[in-house]
Design a protein around this motif. Structure first.
Motif, PDB file in Angstrom:
ATOM      1  N   ALA A 120      10.215   7.667   5.949  1.00 17.05           N
ATOM      2  CA  ALA A 120       9.590   6.565   5.205  1.00 17.05           C
ATOM      3  C   ALA A 120      10.443   5.296   5.290  1.00 17.05           C
ATOM      4  CB  ALA A 120       9.371   6.962   3.749  1.00 17.05           C
ATOM      5  N   ALA A 121      11.760   5.452   5.188  1.00 17.90           N
ATOM      6  CA  ALA A 121      12.663   4.288   5.268  1.00 17.90           C
ATOM      7  C   ALA A 121      12.598   3.644   6.649  1.00 17.90           C
ATOM      8  CB  ALA A 121      14.094   4.707   4.943  1.00 17.90           C
ATOM      9  N   GLN A 122      12.576   4.466   7.695  1.00 23.62           N
ATOM     10  CA  GLN A 122      12.476   3.922   9.058  1.00 23.62           C
ATOM     11  C   GLN A 122      11.124   3.252   9.270  1.00 23.62           C
ATOM     12  OE1 GLN A 122      14.935   3.708  11.502  1.00 23.62           O
ATOM     13  NE2 GLN A 122      13.386   2.315  12.303  1.00 23.62           N
ATOM     14  N   TRP A 123      10.075   3.838   8.711  1.00 24.94           N
ATOM     15  CA  TRP A 123       8.742   3.251   8.823  1.00 24.94           C
ATOM     16  C   TRP A 123       8.729   1.850   8.188  1.00 24.94           C
ATOM     17  CZ3 TRP A 123       5.235   1.596   5.142  1.00 24.94           C
ATOM     18  CH2 TRP A 123       3.958   1.313   5.603  1.00 24.94           C
ATOM     19  N   ILE A 137      -1.185   3.349  11.931  1.00 26.76           N
ATOM     20  CA  ILE A 137      -1.589   4.677  12.399  1.00 26.76           C
ATOM     21  C   ILE A 137      -0.631   5.743  11.888  1.00 26.76           C
ATOM     22  CG2 ILE A 137      -1.762   6.103  14.484  1.00 26.76           C
ATOM     23  CD1 ILE A 137      -3.001   3.581  15.850  1.00 26.76           C
ATOM     24  N   CYS A 138       0.638   5.445  11.862  1.00 23.29           N
ATOM     25  CA  CYS A 138       1.637   6.382  11.347  1.00 23.29           C
ATOM     26  C   CYS A 138       1.346   6.719   9.879  1.00 23.29           C
ATOM     27  CB  CYS A 138       3.026   5.781  11.506  1.00 23.29           C
ATOM     28  SG  CYS A 138       4.358   6.867  11.002  1.00 23.29           S
ATOM     29  N   LEU A 139       1.031   5.702   9.090  1.00 22.93           N
ATOM     30  CA  LEU A 139       0.713   5.925   7.677  1.00 22.93           C
ATOM     31  C   LEU A 139      -0.594   6.702   7.533  1.00 22.93           C
ATOM     32  CD1 LEU A 139       1.582   5.452   4.758  1.00 22.93           C
ATOM     33  CD2 LEU A 139       0.363   3.273   4.828  1.00 22.93           C
ATOM     34  N   GLU A 140      -1.588   6.356   8.321  1.00 24.61           N
ATOM     35  CA  GLU A 140      -2.858   7.086   8.290  1.00 24.61           C
ATOM     36  C   GLU A 140      -2.633   8.576   8.553  1.00 24.61           C
ATOM     37  OE1 GLU A 140      -5.932   3.644   9.988  1.00 24.61           O
ATOM     38  OE2 GLU A 140      -5.356   5.312  11.271  1.00 24.61           O
ATOM     39  N   ILE A 159       0.842  -1.205   0.000  1.00 25.30           N
ATOM     40  CA  ILE A 159       0.000   0.000   0.000  1.00 25.30           C
ATOM     41  C   ILE A 159       0.875   1.252   0.000  1.00 25.30           C
ATOM     42  CG2 ILE A 159      -1.608   1.365   1.415  1.00 25.30           C
ATOM     43  CD1 ILE A 159      -2.883  -1.355   2.238  1.00 25.30           C
ATOM     44  N   GLU A 160       1.879   1.271   0.852  1.00 22.94           N
ATOM     45  CA  GLU A 160       2.758   2.448   0.916  1.00 22.94           C
ATOM     46  C   GLU A 160       3.505   2.644  -0.397  1.00 22.94           C
ATOM     47  OE1 GLU A 160       6.535   4.617   1.600  1.00 22.94           O
ATOM     48  OE2 GLU A 160       6.387   2.472   1.255  1.00 22.94           O
TER      49      GLU A 160
END
Length: 159
Positions: free
Chosen positions: A72-75, A93-96, A49-50
């Motif tokens: 984004a890389a750490q996520w 939740i972080c992506l939301e 999705i990301e």
């Protein structure tokens, strides 16, 4: 999942970078554990999705940027090593939070608005609740939409 159709389309938020490899996310520590297998599928789905998000769907530039390349890389690393529903729920939740709501379908916005708050979602995280939130992201993001010249999304062609 809906995101797969748009994974290699032009105009993705990740720019020219290739989609993140899924091997680590799909790794199952205990092959006899159905929890591990389901968690691996959810990790991989979230990474897809990301990777498929259209350019502009996340705030990656300017003063309000929340999705710069290092974050984004750490996520992605956090998603890969999420070892339980709570850890994966934090990633969801972080992506939301990084998503611009203009890139979500109206029906999805209404459902997401009625989801448990972030703190409640983390407290009560289980595979089902994580899967539902990931499903809502996959169905809600306008993957096929494109940025207009005025930085607003075009209203058609986003399926």
């Amino acid at each position: 999942i809906n995101a797969v159709k748009h994974l290699n389309a032009p105009g993705r938020a990740r720019g020219d970078a290739k989609p993140h490899p899924l091997e680590v996310a799909l790794k199952v520590r205990d092959p006899n554990s159905s929890l591990e297998k389901q968690l691996a599928k959810l990790r991989a789905t979230l990474l897809v999705i990301e990777a498929a998000m259209p350019e502009g769907a996340v705030r990656s530039e300017g003063k309000k940027a929340s999705w710069i390349p290092s974050i984004a890389a750490q996520w992605r690393k956090n998603v890969e090593v999420a070892d339980g529903p709570s850890a994966l729920m934090r990633c969801v939740i972080c992506l939301e939070c990084a998503l611009d709501s203009e890139w979500l379908r109206e029906a999805s916005l209404k459902i997401i608005a009625n989801n448990p708050t972030h703190s409640k979602a983390l407290q009560a995280a289980n595979l089902s609740s994580v899967a539902i939130r990931i499903y809502l992201l996959d169905r809600g993001i306008k993957f096929g939409a494109k940025m207009g010249s005025d930085q607003k999304i075009f209203k058609r062609g986003y399926f």
